[in-house]
Scaffold this motif. Sequence first.
Motif, PDB file in Angstrom:
ATOM      1  N   ASP A 107      48.020  52.382  46.095  1.00 26.31           N
ATOM      2  CA  ASP A 107      48.398  52.793  44.965  1.00 26.31           C
ATOM      3  C   ASP A 107      48.235  51.862  43.785  1.00 26.31           C
ATOM      4  O   ASP A 107      48.874  51.975  42.836  1.00 26.31           O
ATOM      5  N   GLY A 108      47.472  50.975  43.931  1.00 23.21           N
ATOM      6  CA  GLY A 108      47.316  49.634  42.942  1.00 23.21           C
ATOM      7  C   GLY A 108      48.427  48.629  43.198  1.00 23.21           C
ATOM      8  O   GLY A 108      48.408  47.807  42.286  1.00 23.21           O
ATOM      9  N   ARG A 109      49.339  48.913  44.184  1.00 23.09           N
ATOM     10  CA  ARG A 109      50.458  47.779  44.442  1.00 23.09           C
ATOM     11  C   ARG A 109      50.080  46.745  45.072  1.00 23.09           C
ATOM     12  O   ARG A 109      48.974  46.625  45.763  1.00 23.09           O
ATOM     13  N   ARG A 110      50.835  45.670  45.034  1.00 23.26           N
ATOM     14  CA  ARG A 110      50.496  44.382  45.835  1.00 23.26           C
ATOM     15  C   ARG A 110      51.427  44.383  47.054  1.00 23.26           C
ATOM     16  O   ARG A 110      52.608  44.732  46.706  1.00 23.26           O
ATOM     17  N   TYR A 111      51.096  44.401  48.329  1.00 25.37           N
ATOM     18  CA  TYR A 111      51.712  44.472  49.279  1.00 25.37           C
ATOM     19  C   TYR A 111      51.808  43.265  50.153  1.00 25.37           C
ATOM     20  O   TYR A 111      50.922  42.273  49.776  1.00 25.37           O
ATOM     21  N   LYS A 112      52.579  43.338  51.308  1.00 28.78           N
ATOM     22  CA  LYS A 112      52.566  41.860  51.997  1.00 28.78           C
ATOM     23  C   LYS A 112      52.369  42.336  53.589  1.00 28.78           C
ATOM     24  O   LYS A 112      52.951  43.188  53.880  1.00 28.78           O
ATOM     25  N   LEU A 113      51.461  41.594  54.288  1.00 29.09           N
ATOM     26  CA  LEU A 113      51.412  41.569  55.642  1.00 29.09           C
ATOM     27  C   LEU A 113      52.441  40.452  56.097  1.00 29.09           C
ATOM     28  O   LEU A 113      52.344  39.220  55.847  1.00 29.09           O
ATOM     29  N   ALA A 114      53.105  40.848  56.977  1.00 33.02           N
ATOM     30  CA  ALA A 114      53.972  39.781  57.857  1.00 33.02           C
ATOM     31  C   ALA A 114      53.409  40.094  59.383  1.00 33.02           C
ATOM     32  O   ALA A 114      53.588  41.289  59.771  1.00 33.02           O
ATOM     33  N   GLU A 152      50.013  37.977  51.007  1.00 32.40           N
ATOM     34  CA  GLU A 152      49.883  39.242  50.061  1.00 32.40           C
ATOM     35  C   GLU A 152      48.535  39.712  50.013  1.00 32.40           C
ATOM     36  O   GLU A 152      47.663  39.082  50.139  1.00 32.40           O
ATOM     37  N   PHE A 153      48.548  40.993  49.745  1.00 30.59           N
ATOM     38  CA  PHE A 153      47.217  41.587  49.564  1.00 30.59           C
ATOM     39  C   PHE A 153      47.375  42.670  48.313  1.00 30.59           C
ATOM     40  O   PHE A 153      48.540  43.320  48.256  1.00 30.59           O
ATOM     41  N   SER A 154      46.296  43.025  47.508  1.00 28.59           N
ATOM     42  CA  SER A 154      46.413  44.162  46.465  1.00 28.59           C
ATOM     43  C   SER A 154      45.666  45.204  47.145  1.00 28.59           C
ATOM     44  O   SER A 154      44.684  45.286  47.780  1.00 28.59           O
ATOM     45  N   THR A 155      45.989  46.423  46.422  1.00 26.69           N
ATOM     46  CA  THR A 155      45.298  47.632  46.838  1.00 26.69           C
ATOM     47  C   THR A 155      44.612  48.340  45.572  1.00 26.69           C
ATOM     48  O   THR A 155      45.120  48.048  44.389  1.00 26.69           O
ATOM     49  N   ARG A 156      43.800  48.906  45.754  1.00 25.53           N
ATOM     50  CA  ARG A 156      43.191  49.550  44.342  1.00 25.53           C
ATOM     51  C   ARG A 156      43.924  50.867  44.327  1.00 25.53           C
ATOM     52  O   ARG A 156      44.680  51.644  45.226  1.00 25.53           O
ATOM     53  N   PRO A 157      43.764  51.423  42.854  1.00 25.00           N
ATOM     54  CA  PRO A 157      44.847  52.550  42.474  1.00 25.00           C
ATOM     55  C   PRO A 157      44.378  53.782  43.248  1.00 25.00           C
ATOM     56  O   PRO A 157      45.178  54.661  43.236  1.00 25.00           O
ATOM     57  N   ASN A 158      43.041  54.022  43.617  1.00 29.85           N
ATOM     58  CA  ASN A 158      42.698  55.036  44.275  1.00 29.85           C
ATOM     59  C   ASN A 158      41.799  54.825  45.281  1.00 29.85           C
ATOM     60  O   ASN A 158      41.033  53.679  45.214  1.00 29.85           O
ATOM     61  N   GLY A 159      41.456  55.527  46.313  1.00 29.21           N
ATOM     62  CA  GLY A 159      40.471  55.326  47.522  1.00 29.21           C
ATOM     63  C   GLY A 159      41.128  54.393  48.372  1.00 29.21           C
ATOM     64  O   GLY A 159      42.133  53.835  48.369  1.00 29.21           O
ATOM     65  N   THR A 160      40.069  54.057  49.387  1.00 24.60           N
ATOM     66  CA  THR A 160      40.657  53.134  50.339  1.00 24.60           C
ATOM     67  C   THR A 160      40.056  51.812  50.070  1.00 24.60           C
ATOM     68  O   THR A 160      39.112  51.364  49.583  1.00 24.60           O
ATOM     69  N   GLY A 162      58.590  33.707  45.311  1.00 23.34           N
ATOM     70  CA  GLY A 162      58.803  34.013  43.811  1.00 23.34           C
ATOM     71  C   GLY A 162      58.662  35.467  43.814  1.00 23.34           C
ATOM     72  O   GLY A 162      58.457  36.343  44.806  1.00 23.34           O
ATOM     73  N   ARG A 163      58.571  36.005  42.458  1.00 27.54           N
ATOM     74  CA  ARG A 163      58.284  37.405  42.263  1.00 27.54           C
ATOM     75  C   ARG A 163      57.018  38.045  42.555  1.00 27.54           C
ATOM     76  O   ARG A 163      56.078  37.111  42.412  1.00 27.54           O
ATOM     77  N   ASN A 164      56.942  39.024  43.232  1.00 23.34           N
ATOM     78  CA  ASN A 164      55.507  39.738  43.340  1.00 23.34           C
ATOM     79  C   ASN A 164      55.158  40.386  42.140  1.00 23.34           C
ATOM     80  O   ASN A 164      55.812  41.244  41.506  1.00 23.34           O
ATOM     81  N   PRO A 165      54.034  39.946  41.307  1.00 24.08           N
ATOM     82  CA  PRO A 165      53.410  40.271  40.259  1.00 24.08           C
ATOM     83  C   PRO A 165      52.962  41.983  40.171  1.00 24.08           C
ATOM     84  O   PRO A 165      53.061  42.350  39.151  1.00 24.08           O
ATOM     85  N   GLY A 166      52.778  42.352  41.437  1.00 30.86           N
ATOM     86  CA  GLY A 166      52.526  43.664  41.921  1.00 30.86           C
ATOM     87  C   GLY A 166      53.651  44.743  42.137  1.00 30.86           C
ATOM     88  O   GLY A 166      53.485  45.878  42.416  1.00 30.86           O
ATOM     89  N   PHE A 167      54.876  44.312  41.831  1.00 28.25           N
ATOM     90  CA  PHE A 167      55.958  44.978  42.423  1.00 28.25           C
ATOM     91  C   PHE A 167      56.151  45.996  41.412  1.00 28.25           C
ATOM     92  O   PHE A 167      56.167  45.758  40.192  1.00 28.25           O
ATOM     93  N   ARG A 168      56.303  47.243  41.789  1.00 28.72           N
ATOM     94  CA  ARG A 168      56.555  48.418  40.885  1.00 28.72           C
ATOM     95  C   ARG A 168      57.852  49.166  41.746  1.00 28.72           C
ATOM     96  O   ARG A 168      57.562  49.642  42.741  1.00 28.72           O
ATOM     97  N   PRO A 169      58.832  49.432  41.219  1.00 28.18           N
ATOM     98  CA  PRO A 169      59.902  50.373  41.375  1.00 28.18           C
ATOM     99  C   PRO A 169      59.504  51.684  41.622  1.00 28.18           C
ATOM    100  O   PRO A 169      58.400  52.148  40.718  1.00 28.18           O
ATOM    101  N   GLY A 170      60.228  52.603  42.141  1.00 30.70           N
ATOM    102  CA  GLY A 170      59.840  54.117  42.220  1.00 30.70           C
ATOM    103  C   GLY A 170      59.077  54.507  43.230  1.00 30.70           C
ATOM    104  O   GLY A 170      59.143  53.991  44.552  1.00 30.70           O
ATOM    105  N   GLU A 171      58.451  55.805  43.192  1.00 27.21           N
ATOM    106  CA  GLU A 171      57.709  56.489  44.313  1.00 27.21           C
ATOM    107  C   GLU A 171      56.572  55.485  44.903  1.00 27.21           C
ATOM    108  O   GLU A 171      55.860  55.091  43.908  1.00 27.21           O
ATOM    109  N   LEU A 172      56.309  55.593  46.027  1.00 24.56           N
ATOM    110  CA  LEU A 172      55.193  54.952  46.596  1.00 24.56           C
ATOM    111  C   LEU A 172      54.855  55.630  47.839  1.00 24.56           C
ATOM    112  O   LEU A 172      55.394  56.393  48.600  1.00 24.56           O
TER     113      LEU A 172
END
Length: 183
Positions: free
Chosen positions: A79-86, A109-117, A162-172
């Motif tokens: 959803d365009g967010r930045r995630y983390k693999l652990a 960390e890794f980024s995702t596209r807002p739409n699609g795979t 530090g802070r995740n620059p791709g962090f967004r609260p709310g629905e995911l």
Amino acid sequence: MLVPQPIASGDGFAGWQALNDTIMGGRSQGAVQTTSDGLLLQAFVEPEGGGFVSCRSPVFDPPLDLSAYGALELAVDGDGRRYKLAIACRDGLAGLTELIPGGLRWVAEFSTRPNGTSVVVIPFSRLTPSVRATPVGLPLRFDAAGVTRLQILHSKFGDMGGRNPGFRPGELQLLIRSIRAVV
């Protein structure tokens, strides 16, 4: 030529569970569901009191031996967010890492596209040791021959603490289509 090693895909995510910041007093809510397309994480992220939601595999017993590979490849509908693999590994420190709350994890960390795979390749060489979102400054080595658990998180903290620059609260909503080891 070494072929990729599937770890999970489609409905092969049996045993994966949600793990959210409620374990430390947070208020984020998340749940996972295995579908024919993969593992679906649906959540509401609340930044106060923790600020993370995640899904994690069951403990691999015996551990996965990925020593012939150099990376993990994730196919995710993000959803365009930045995630983390652990990644958790068997303990090479005489059981000491399990005495640390949360244990030692190897993260990137890794980024995702807002739409699609999005197809994301995370080289093992990019993983950094961390305990509860805090980098560990010890000279440790990732043990690709002893992978015991995988986890994917959306957290307000990045892999370097530090802070995740791709962090967004709310629905995911994140659909993990597949995870495989690649050269």
